[in-house]
Every structure is written in structure tokens, then in C-alpha cells.
Design an enzyme around this catalytic site. Sequence first.
Site, PDB file in Angstrom:
ATOM      1  N   ARG A 182       0.871 -48.296  29.113  1.00  0.00           N
ATOM      2  CA  ARG A 182       0.433 -49.191  28.030  1.00  0.00           C
ATOM      3  C   ARG A 182      -0.939 -49.767  28.339  1.00  0.00           C
ATOM      4  O   ARG A 182      -1.196 -50.238  29.446  1.00  0.00           O
ATOM      5  CB  ARG A 182       1.433 -50.327  27.860  1.00  0.00           C
ATOM      6  N   ARG A 220      -5.616 -68.154  19.493  1.00  0.00           N
ATOM      7  CA  ARG A 220      -5.823 -68.722  20.821  1.00  0.00           C
ATOM      8  C   ARG A 220      -6.650 -69.997  20.756  1.00  0.00           C
ATOM      9  O   ARG A 220      -7.400 -70.212  19.796  1.00  0.00           O
ATOM     10  CB  ARG A 220      -6.528 -67.707  21.730  1.00  0.00           C
ATOM     11  N   LYS A 224       6.085 -54.440  16.742  1.00  0.00           N
ATOM     12  CA  LYS A 224       6.531 -55.455  17.696  1.00  0.00           C
ATOM     13  C   LYS A 224       7.211 -56.604  16.938  1.00  0.00           C
ATOM     14  O   LYS A 224       6.620 -57.190  16.033  1.00  0.00           O
ATOM     15  CB  LYS A 224       5.341 -55.978  18.510  1.00  0.00           C
ATOM     16  N   THR A 265       8.718 -57.699  28.235  1.00  0.00           N
ATOM     17  CA  THR A 265       8.319 -59.041  28.673  1.00  0.00           C
ATOM     18  C   THR A 265       9.277 -59.646  29.695  1.00  0.00           C
ATOM     19  O   THR A 265      10.469 -59.812  29.431  1.00  0.00           O
ATOM     20  CB  THR A 265       8.150 -60.031  27.502  1.00  0.00           C
TER      21      THR A 265
END
Length: 477
Positions: A39, A80, A224, A282
Amino acid sequence: MTRPRIEDASTKIVATVGPACDSVDKLVELIEAGADVFRINTAHGDRQQHEQVVANIRKAATKTGYDPGILLDLAGPKIRLGQLVTDPMNCEIGATFTFIRGDNPKTDHELTSTYAKLVDELNVGDRVMLADGLVSLKVTKSTADRAECVVTASGITRSRQGINLPGVNLSVSAMRQQDVDNAIWAAKNGIDFISLSFVRKPGDVQTLKNLLLSYESNAVVIAKIEKPEALDHLEEIVDVADGIMVARGDLGVEIDVAETPVAQKRIISVCKEKMKPVIVATQMLESMHTSSRPTRAEASDVANAILDGTDACMLSGETAIGNYPVKSVEMMNRIMLCTERELLRQSSHEVVNNSRVQQTTTAVTVAATYIAEAIHAKLIVIATKSGNTAWIKSQSRSRIATLGVSDCAATLRRMSLLWGIKPIGSDLIDHTPEFIDEICDWAKASTDIKRGDQIVFVTGTGVIQKAHNMLIVHSVE
């Protein structure tokens, strides 16, 4: 032993590439340890770095003789923090912080964001989560240019960390211009899998698929699941996507962390029902960032994902920036092998109606699995141009080792994500007698298969166009 190896785990390993493992030599070690897919996270690095990683992966593939798949992870609309005046900053309960427009905070308590419309879309009562959910704020006042918040859960935050907004209805597009550029680059460079972050509805996935189609890319699109809206539209998203990733990092912040395990089980269950590959990601072996061994809870986490039916497990920081990238892959493979030995075959191998594979092919593939188990065959071999027949076989969860054999390099790489399928190249798949001899020679040289053992082949006669209509039981000579 050169891969593919029959004794490797059936559940696949996705390893994230980063500074800890991006050299050719280290990538070779990861391949030999059991990594099936690499990935590349576009949230970090630039185009030049990503191109170098792809080049290094392909050099490692040449060195090992095993060509792993490459997954490009599009960052999506990740919001962010901007630069903090004090970095890091301690956020104490009851303290007040204010989101402002622009990117030039003047005091410690002014916050900025990479999402220009954030101030417009925050309302009184909304929750704002920082530092992966460790710091929690609540909006107490909203004006045209400012959104004032009070800290409800304390912690330390840093510049450019992610902002999560559970329950806040944002107008941000699923794909930013940077994501579009990265997807086009992936299409032009033969990337095998592309994952889209922060999917909220089926249309988000379709937008990416349409873009890739316009560039004649056959990349597998992975959606996702990390937003509450995605859970609300889960069935429809699974329908349109080629595969799913359970992205537990942001999902565990966007929903109550106590709900995350149940959400994971539900996502895997829907993927199994709709025959779509699923990756659990994760913090699977999080402690292996700094430790050579995982915790018992982490080992149990990986095992439970396998028992639930995941096709692959993903390592993130463990391989990208951790101290033990190779040991992390080796440990993941060990846990998978131990779990799979206890895994009972749950499928009845019933014929499933689907638009992806020709009906005759589906029936023959299911029958091949039945026959192989009934005669205790040592190997199932599927000759495939597109990989779709191997995809049907992978859904059976049969424990008989299976080779997915193709003369197409891209097909071999795409099969690297399919549960239980060991990809191997051959130019003889259209020449049945020679093909059988080649596979038998490989099996005797690379496995413990010996004279008298039986191998089941699934291939085609050419009589039915684009269909596998021939099943052969062959005794090794």
C-alpha cells in the site's frame, strides 16, 4: 522458497510502504515474509516519492520472482489542522479554542483548517474531534468568521493532525483535485488497486470508477468505510465497489469506539453476502511499532477478523515507520496460519447468481471444489485470463490449496488480494496437456505433492466463449 508457497496463509497481507521499508532490499524481505499487496498512502509523500516506491516494488518483484499487487490509497477529503502557534498544544477541559478563516492564527487559542468552508459548516452543538479522537471539542458559538469551541475531553494535539466531525453534514467533495490527479497517475502506471477514503455514498465510488474507465484502467476500486454515512448506505456502497476496506482508525472516531467491533462484523458479513473482498485495517499489530512481539489482544484481533471472514489484513505504521516491519509481516502470517488451521469451512459452495462471472464458469468452479474435497485432492488449479474464476473460488473458503494461473501479469497481481489464491504465471493456459504437465512439474518441485496425488484443474475448451466448461481430475505421474 520462491513464492507462491502452498504453505503460506490463505488470508492475504497488505503492507504499507514507508521510510522503514521502502528500499528494494527491505521490500524483498517483506515479500519473502509473506506480504501480498503493498500500500502507498498518498496522504504522505509527493509524486516523486510515490514513483520511486512503485519502481522499488517492481525491482523487488523481479528479484524475488513474485509480483505483489500495489494499492494506491487516495487521501480523500481528510480535514486537518493548520499550523499551531504553540506546537504541540495541551488542550485542557473547559478551555476555549476558536476556528478562524485563513491559515494565520495569531494566538495560541486560534485554530485553522485545511478545509476552507469549515467555519461555514460548523453549528452550535457540533462535536469536533482532534488527535484521533483523544481531544474532543463542542461548538458553543458560531458567527460568520469564527466558530468558538470548548474542550470536553483533554489531550495534546499537534499541527496538521486530522480533524473528525462526527455527525456534521459537510459539503466537501469525496475526491479533491489532488485525488483526481493521483487516480489518473495510478491509471497510467498500471496500479492494481485504488482505495477511496471517506466514502459517504455509492456515487462517491462510481465517480472514481468512471474516472478510471475513461483512462481504460482495470484497477480494482476499494471503498473505505470510515464515516457514519457509509454505514447508513453500506449495502449500496458494497454493490458498486469492487472491494471494501474496514478503516477502523477514523471509523472509531466518527462513531462510538464501542460500536466499532460490531460495525466491523457487519461490514464483513455484507461483503461475504455480496461476494466482495474485504480488508480489515488499522492498529492490527499496533504495538509492533516499537516491540518485536504483539500484545495478546492484538493477536486475538487479527484472529477474530479471519474467523469473521476477512480476505486480508492490513499493516499500516507497523511496516511503514515501525522498528520491526519484517517481523510484523512474519507475525501476521503466523497468526493467520494458526487461525486458519482451526477455521471451519462455512460455505456450502452453492452456485451464486452474479453478473461478474459466466454462469457455466460459476457452476464448474463450485463443482470443482466439491470434487476436490471429496477425493482429498492436494491442489486446485484455475486457468484464468481475468481472474474472475479465481474470485469465485476464493469465496468458497475451501482449505484446499489453489493456484490462480494466468498469462497476464496484471491479472496475477489482482489475484494477490483474493483469499486462498496463490497466483502463478504460465503461457500455456490455452494448451491443456502441456499446461497440466507444467503445473505438475512445478508442484513436484515446489510442494510435497508426489506421484499418485490428485490435482483438480478448471479450464475451458473454447466451445463456450469466455467460459470455464472443463473440469479435469489428474493423477500426478
